[in-house]
Design a protein around this motif. Structure first.
Motif, PDB file in Angstrom:
ATOM      1  N   LEU A 169       2.497   9.091  -4.729  1.00 38.48           N
ATOM      2  CA  LEU A 169       2.992   7.713  -4.762  1.00 38.48           C
ATOM      3  C   LEU A 169       1.800   6.776  -4.932  1.00 38.48           C
ATOM      4  CD1 LEU A 169       5.815   6.489  -4.155  1.00 38.48           C
ATOM      5  CD2 LEU A 169       5.137   6.333  -1.776  1.00 38.48           C
ATOM      6  N   THR A 170       1.894   5.832  -5.854  1.00 39.24           N
ATOM      7  CA  THR A 170       0.829   4.826  -5.979  1.00 39.24           C
ATOM      8  C   THR A 170       1.238   3.604  -5.149  1.00 39.24           C
ATOM      9  OG1 THR A 170       1.784   3.610  -7.821  1.00 39.24           O
ATOM     10  CG2 THR A 170       0.471   5.548  -8.383  1.00 39.24           C
ATOM     11  N   PRO A 171       0.307   2.699  -4.872  1.00 34.62           N
ATOM     12  CA  PRO A 171       0.740   1.435  -4.272  1.00 34.62           C
ATOM     13  C   PRO A 171       1.682   0.709  -5.234  1.00 34.62           C
ATOM     14  CG  PRO A 171      -1.667   1.622  -4.265  1.00 34.62           C
ATOM     15  CD  PRO A 171      -1.144   2.735  -5.110  1.00 34.62           C
ATOM     16  N   PRO A 209       0.829  -1.202   0.000  1.00 40.27           N
ATOM     17  CA  PRO A 209       0.000   0.000   0.000  1.00 40.27           C
ATOM     18  C   PRO A 209       0.869   1.260   0.000  1.00 40.27           C
ATOM     19  CG  PRO A 209      -0.733  -1.532   1.706  1.00 40.27           C
ATOM     20  CD  PRO A 209       0.573  -2.049   1.183  1.00 40.27           C
ATOM     21  N   ALA A 210       0.306   2.332  -0.567  1.00 41.40           N
ATOM     22  CA  ALA A 210       1.080   3.573  -0.712  1.00 41.40           C
ATOM     23  C   ALA A 210       1.573   4.067   0.649  1.00 41.40           C
ATOM     24  CB  ALA A 210       0.216   4.638  -1.395  1.00 41.40           C
ATOM     25  N   ALA A 211       0.728   3.949   1.698  1.00 40.85           N
ATOM     26  CA  ALA A 211       1.139   4.449   3.014  1.00 40.85           C
ATOM     27  C   ALA A 211       2.328   3.651   3.546  1.00 40.85           C
ATOM     28  CB  ALA A 211      -0.033   4.361   3.985  1.00 40.85           C
ATOM     29  N   PHE A 251      -8.198   5.589 -11.064  1.00 37.94           N
ATOM     30  CA  PHE A 251      -7.831   5.786  -9.653  1.00 37.94           C
ATOM     31  C   PHE A 251      -6.423   5.230  -9.454  1.00 37.94           C
ATOM     32  CE2 PHE A 251     -12.466   5.253  -7.924  1.00 37.94           C
ATOM     33  CZ  PHE A 251     -12.927   6.129  -8.896  1.00 37.94           C
ATOM     34  N   LEU A 252      -5.490   6.119  -9.123  1.00 40.62           N
ATOM     35  CA  LEU A 252      -4.104   5.658  -8.937  1.00 40.62           C
ATOM     36  C   LEU A 252      -3.871   5.056  -7.564  1.00 40.62           C
ATOM     37  CD1 LEU A 252      -2.121   8.612 -10.537  1.00 40.62           C
ATOM     38  CD2 LEU A 252      -2.523   6.385 -11.509  1.00 40.62           C
ATOM     39  N   THR A 253      -4.691   5.458  -6.609  1.00 37.98           N
ATOM     40  CA  THR A 253      -4.487   4.972  -5.235  1.00 37.98           C
ATOM     41  C   THR A 253      -5.798   4.415  -4.687  1.00 37.98           C
ATOM     42  OG1 THR A 253      -4.967   7.201  -4.473  1.00 37.98           O
ATOM     43  CG2 THR A 253      -2.659   6.601  -4.649  1.00 37.98           C
TER      44      THR A 253
END
Lengths: 467, 659
Positions: B267-269, B235-237, B441-443
């Motif tokens: 940032l994407t995942p 995941p991005a986070a 949707f990138l994220t």
């Protein structure tokens, strides 16, 4: 007055069914959706609508007027909400039925897609558990709802109590009802026989070297053939034949297994022409063969027997079931693709057991799906290969596995030939015969002999003649 | 920070069993990785090494007068360095992957104690597959150690170098013995502070390629008291945290602050990719794949849009526009899971605690994932300088080390051009004169208000789309509590929106640039206006075909033996050649010995074969005795096979059909 075509569609069925990790809850989720399909028919009847089909997460009905159609769509939503405690949602829509059945279905499909989309973009993000929820307040069955009650799982000394939420409670109760009706097992543990070694072995408790199998079957092109039927009555009859035929066969298998042979099966998903079941891997090949024969007898469309492609996935029994399902789904897609081209049923054999036997080709054991008769029929078939390999001494089988791990195909071939020649010198032709079987099968299936040998080695202890 | 490099040299093959059991006549297998695709690689999980190290250290410290009380709250050197159930230790142990591991089959029998012969009972014949390999592991202590602890640790290393270490299963039977060499390694070089550029810099697109060097434990929400399922993406986070932490550890905290707080990068995942994948990041929904060879991937989104706008085309594509083959919905493959089992040790009995066997699903080492990054060039310089990061959980126990590489991506065409391309494609599909943008949707995203309303406020009318949801939660390090668990809109989903005015176009540009704020303030919801047919070029190495050189050698050996099938020396004769070759390092001497054998009367019949073999070895392997030996080894087997086949073909009147 115009009649109305009413449809429902349950999006995210897989997500809903596989949200919990216990098979009883998975089975319960699937059973709730089945129950909804039957209730939808009853609801339609109450609203004087005619059911065309209702199974496998979708349904189609003809309502006499607009008001009836509108009430029906609302009733579907309420019924599923009540059954699953909000765990699954239904998209439903109605359109004027002007006589052209195919066009009306296409328009309805579009409306249902719009309704499905609206569920996600017409509301803010759903919060399942608020920030800071303490771990002991979370449902222990799915982890995504707040727990509000205690529930037991397992039987006898294996019984455990856990805190679960209302959605999982609904699933579990439904799963229990189905299990009690069919007399099947409740946990993966129940699929395997117990022996004295298992006593006091901690929470893993499964017999050593136990292998779990997932069987996934689906009718070849049945959905397409049903979609092409442009007459509501014929579609209704055909759909009923498929659904009731598959259900009857599954009931036979599950009921028979629990009473006759003592080989339990878990059937978490039965919907439309889809069948997913879990069993002790030692019975998987025979069970698939039995399923094929019975489905052929019971499921007929336009007087010809329906063709079912299949996938078998072998796995360690503690792997998450959703991984088995994902692998089975992937395998089934490959088998169906082959079936479509060759116009005969195929089966894909996959494994999550270990990567060392896969030859870098992902998890397909045979390399490609093989025709049904080459799987468990007369020689040349995987069955015949397994039987001849079972006659090879255990130490020689280890040696063959060792030979097959060489990266060079020519070297593998030389090592196998050399092994066979040396064994023949010592008076045993078992290796020679196994190699000949593998080569024959490789030729008729147009696949690599070494892949076949690896597959047979992987299953020989499971499907050899002693089983 | 202190750092040591521990070199383990295998003295006896180790049984490093994962949970993967090999059913092919082998009772207990060592978990090799990717055997079929080349040289077997053997993984020594950091957690296994750490456990053995802890046990040895506890005994050593006890002997030196600092015993562990084995009680809660113990603060002995062992617990300070290796941790306790309620507290993490100071030492981190990395996993190691041995590239050149040798496989050994170790057969054994159980002895009957009464008759003192091999037991005849079922299951008393036992075959294990073990691996002999050398490993190099990093042991790192992030904090500064006290002089006493450091001295004890240095003494411990010296002691280990004298006595060695045993790892894996069957240690009492002599398996898994390693010689140990410990080298103090310099701490990782500090990071040069990246130049901070002006805010007018325009962000550029980059591809961040993450290749796992160790198993990575990326988990979803808790599903049972002890169980969390593994994720198939980063995941991005998580990626953001891993990059920030890696920069912080290298002393580039200011760069991390710039990247993630002051001028946050997008940032994407990270999604799994193959070495030569041509796949968009993230993989868009509504993609279709044809049955042709090669298989084409068709973007079905515009078919759906055209159908909604004009009703002239089918809802989804029916046949591949490139080859006309049948299409089916495309689901990108998921990376193979690696299931690791681990036990808790009982320090009193020095064996696994009963009932303490746990499994966890991880991503296997070697898995490659890619994310898209939108950053300013000066910010990218900081990421370029990073070589490795630690991702996911159990990082102190040898999980999560990954190599990162930042690659430039071509800039996207201007927004108007992308919309124009969409319009042209829609015209081809029968929907004329529509200003439509396909928003990808990138994220994974959470929204406080309905997305349709947010887009509606920007003058964008939703026409159709394919959107899926996914459950994601997380842990907030700062507040020390769970973040909410939510059902998010999944990356890869898309919506087609109608652009009604110039204001809507400007709003679309703003949305693409800034995204939609996240209710939690972690990472914004990023959207991209897709164009007709978007494929991110993936730069990757082609994996070399394995075994081709050996194939050639085997073919030559077989051809030579087939040619002389009726005049081959006996197997023992060929083995004599091999044995001689194993005792010398000179190819000339090997050749001379073969020629000598050819001259002997006893081998007169095989003279031609031996002479040809000697010539071939002299020509093909000058100065390479290893290859010469390998060739002779092949001759031993090929001679046996070809002689038998010749006899068979003679008796049956034809050659047996081969593969």
């Amino acid at each position: 007055m115009n009649a109305y075509l009413v449809g429902y569609d349950i999006p995210g069925i897989q997500r809903y069914v596989f949200e919990p990790v216990r098979p009883l809850d998975i089975m319960g989720g699937s059973a709730l959706l089945e129950r909804f399909a039957s209730e939808a028919e009853a609801i339609a009847c109450d609203h004087e609508a005619r059911t065309i089909y209702s199974a496998g997460g979708g349904g189609l009905f003809i309502a006499p007027d607009e008001a009836g159609a509108s009430r029906l769509t609302v009733a579907f939503r309420n019924a599923l909400e009540r059954l699953t405690h909000g765990g699954a949602a239904v998209a439903s829509a109605a359109i004027v039925f002007d006589g052209n059945f195919s066009q009306a279905r296409e328009r309805l499909r579009q409306r249902l897609a719009a309704d499905r989309l609206a569920r996600l973009i017409d509301q803010p993000t759903e919060t399942l558990l608020p920030a800071g929820t303490p771990p002991d307040a979370v449902c222990e069955a799915c982890g995504i709802e707040t727990a509000d009650r205690d529930s037991t799982i397992g039987r006898g000394t294996d019984q455990e109590t856990e805190r679960i939420g209302p959605r999982c409670h609904a699933r579990r109760e439904e799963g229990r009802k189905r299990r009690d009706k069919a007399g099947g097992p409740e946990t993966i543990r129940d699929l395997f026989p117990r022996d004295h070694e298992d006593d006091g072995r901690g929470p893993e408790r499964l017999p050593r070297r136990a292998v779990l199998a997932a069987l996934y079957l689906d009718g070849d092109g049945l959905g397409r053939r049903l979609a092409e039927i442009d007459d509501a009555d014929r579609l209704r009859a055909a759909s009923r034949t498929v659904t009731s035929g598959v259900s009857a066969v599954l009931q036979d298998i599950a009921g028979g297994a629990s009473t006759r042979d003592g080989e339990p099966v878990l059937t978490p998903i039965v919907g439309g022409d889809d069948v997913l079941l879990f069993c002790d891997a030692r019975h998987a090949a025979r069970l698939l063969h039995e399923l094929w024969v019975r489905l052929e007898q019971r499921v007929r469309l336009d007087a010809s027997p329906a063709r079912f492609s299949a996938a078998i996935v072998l796995s360690d029994p503690y792997l998450p079931l959703r991984l088995l399902f994902a692998e089975a789904k992937h395998g089934l897609e490959r088998a169906k693709e082959r079936s479509r081209r060759a116009e005969r049923a195929h089966v894909e054999l996959r494994t999550l057991l270990t990567r060392r036997l896969h030859g870098g080709r992902g998890t397909s054991l045979l390399g490609i799906p093989v025709p049904r008769e080459r799987f468990w029929g007369e020689a040349p078939s995987l069955r015949a290969l397994v039987e001849s390999l079972a006659k090879v001494e255990r130490a020689q089988r280890s040696g063959i596995a060792n030979d097959l791990s060489e990266p060079s195909a020519e070297l593998r071939e030389l090592l196998l030939d050399d092994r066979a020649a040396r064994q023949t010198e010592h008076g045993s032709t078992a290796v020679q015969q196994a190699l000949a079987q593998a080569r024959d099968l490789g030729r008729v299936c147009a696949t690599d002999t070494h892949d076949l040998l690896r597959a047979a080695l992987a299953v020989v202890d499971l499907w050899g003649p002693s089983h | 920070m202190s750092r040591w490099l521990v070199r383990l040299s295998g003295r006896s093959p180790a049984l490093l069993g994962g949970v993967a059991e090999a059913p092919a006549g082998i009772h207990a297998a060592t978990a090799f990785l990717d055997v079929g695709s080349g040289q077997p690689r053997l993984l020594l999980p950091g957690t296994a090494f750490r456990g053995v190290l802890r046990d040895a250290f506890r005994r050593f410290a006890g002997a030196k007068g600092a015993p562990c009380s084995l009680a809660d709250g113990c603060s002995c050197p062992t617990c300070r360095l290796f941790g306790r159930p309620d507290r993490s230790g100071g030492l981190w142990v990395r996993s190691a992957l041995a590239a050149r591991a040798r496989r050994h089959l170790a057969p054994g029998v159980a002895l009957d104690r009464q008759t003192r012969t091999a037991a005849r009972a079922e299951g008393s014949f036992w075959i294990e597959e073990r691996g002999l390999a050398d490993f190099e592991l990093d042991v790192v202590c992030e904090a500064t150690l006290s002089s006493d602890d450091l001295a004890l640790l240095e003494d411990f290393w010296a002691w280990l170098e004298l006595v060695g270490l045993s790892l894996g299963r069957r240690k009492s039977a002599g398996a898994g013995q390693f010689a140990v060499e410990v080298l103090a390694s310099p701490p990782a070089s500090r990071f040069p502070p990246p130049p901070l550029a002006g805010s007018e810099e325009t962000p550029q697109r980059y591809l961040l390629r993450v290749t796992l060097l160790e198993p990575a434990r990326l988990v979803g929400h808790r599903q049972r008291a002890f169980y969390r399922d593994g994720l198939e993406v980063i995941p991005a986070a998580t990626l953001r945290g891993a990059l920030g932490w890696a920069l912080e550890r290298l002393g580039a905290g200011s760069a991390a602050e710039d990247l993630f707080i002051k001028r946050p990068i997008s940032l994407t995942p990270a999604f799994p990719v193959g070495p030569n994948d041509r796949t968009p990041i993230p993989p868009w929904l509504s993609r279709w794949c044809c049955d042709g060879d090669p298989s084409h991937i068709v973007d079905g989104a515009l078919y759906r849009v055209a159908h909604v706008l004009a009703g002239t085309w089918s809802w989804s594509p029916r046949a591949c526009p490139d080859c006309g083959c049948e299409l089916r919905e495309f689901e990108p493959g998921s990376p193979p899971p690696l299931v690791l089992g681990h036990v808790t040790m009982d320090p009193t009995h020095r064996r696994a605690k009963r009932g303490e066997l746990h499994y966890q699903v991880a991503l296997a080492p070697g898995t490659a994932l890619a994310a898209e990054v939108l950053a300013r060039r000066s910010q990218a310089a900081a990421l370029h300088a990073l070589e490795t990061v630690l991702i996911g959980g159990r990082r102190a126990r040898g999980m999560g080390l990954a190599q990162v590489e930042l690659q430039d991506l071509p800039p996207l065409p201007p927004l108007r051009d992308r919309i124009a391309a969409t319009a042209r494609r829609l015209t081809d599909l029968g929907a004329h004169d529509h200003d439509v943008a396909v928003l990808g949707f990138l994220t994974d995203a959470a929204v406080e208000r309905p997305l349709r309303d947010i887009l509606g406020d920007a003058g964008l009318e939703v026409l159709t789309g394919e959107v899926r949801s996914i459950v994601r939660g997380g842990w907030d390090e700062r507040s020390g509590r769970m973040r909410p668990l939510r059902r998010l809109l999944q990356a890869g989903s898309w919506l087609a929106v109608r652009i009604g005015s110039d204001r809507a176009l400007a709003e679309l540009e703003r949305l693409e640039r800034d995204g939609i704020p996240d209710p939690e303030g972690v990472a914004p919801f990023l959207l991209r206006v897709r164009h007709d047919w978007e494929v991110v070029a993936m730069i990757g190495e082609t994996s070399p075909a394995t075994g081709t050189d050996i194939d050639e050698l085997v073919r030559e050996a077989r051809a030579l033996c087939r040619k002389h099938a009726r005049n081959l020396p006996a197997r023992a004769g060929l083995q004599t050649l091999l044995r001689f070759a194993q005792g010398t390092a000179s190819v000339e001497e090997i050749v001379l010995f073969i020629e000598y054998q050819a001259s002997r009367d006893q081998l007169r019949k095989a003279k031609d074969f031996l002479t040809e073999a000697a010539t071939l070895i002299a020509d093909r392997f000058p100065g390479d005795p290893e290859q010469a030996r390998r060739f002779l080894g092949l001759l031993v087997r090929a001679g046996n096979v070809e002689a038998k086949q010749d006899v068979q073909s003679h008796t049956s009147g034809g050659r047996r059909g081969r593969r």
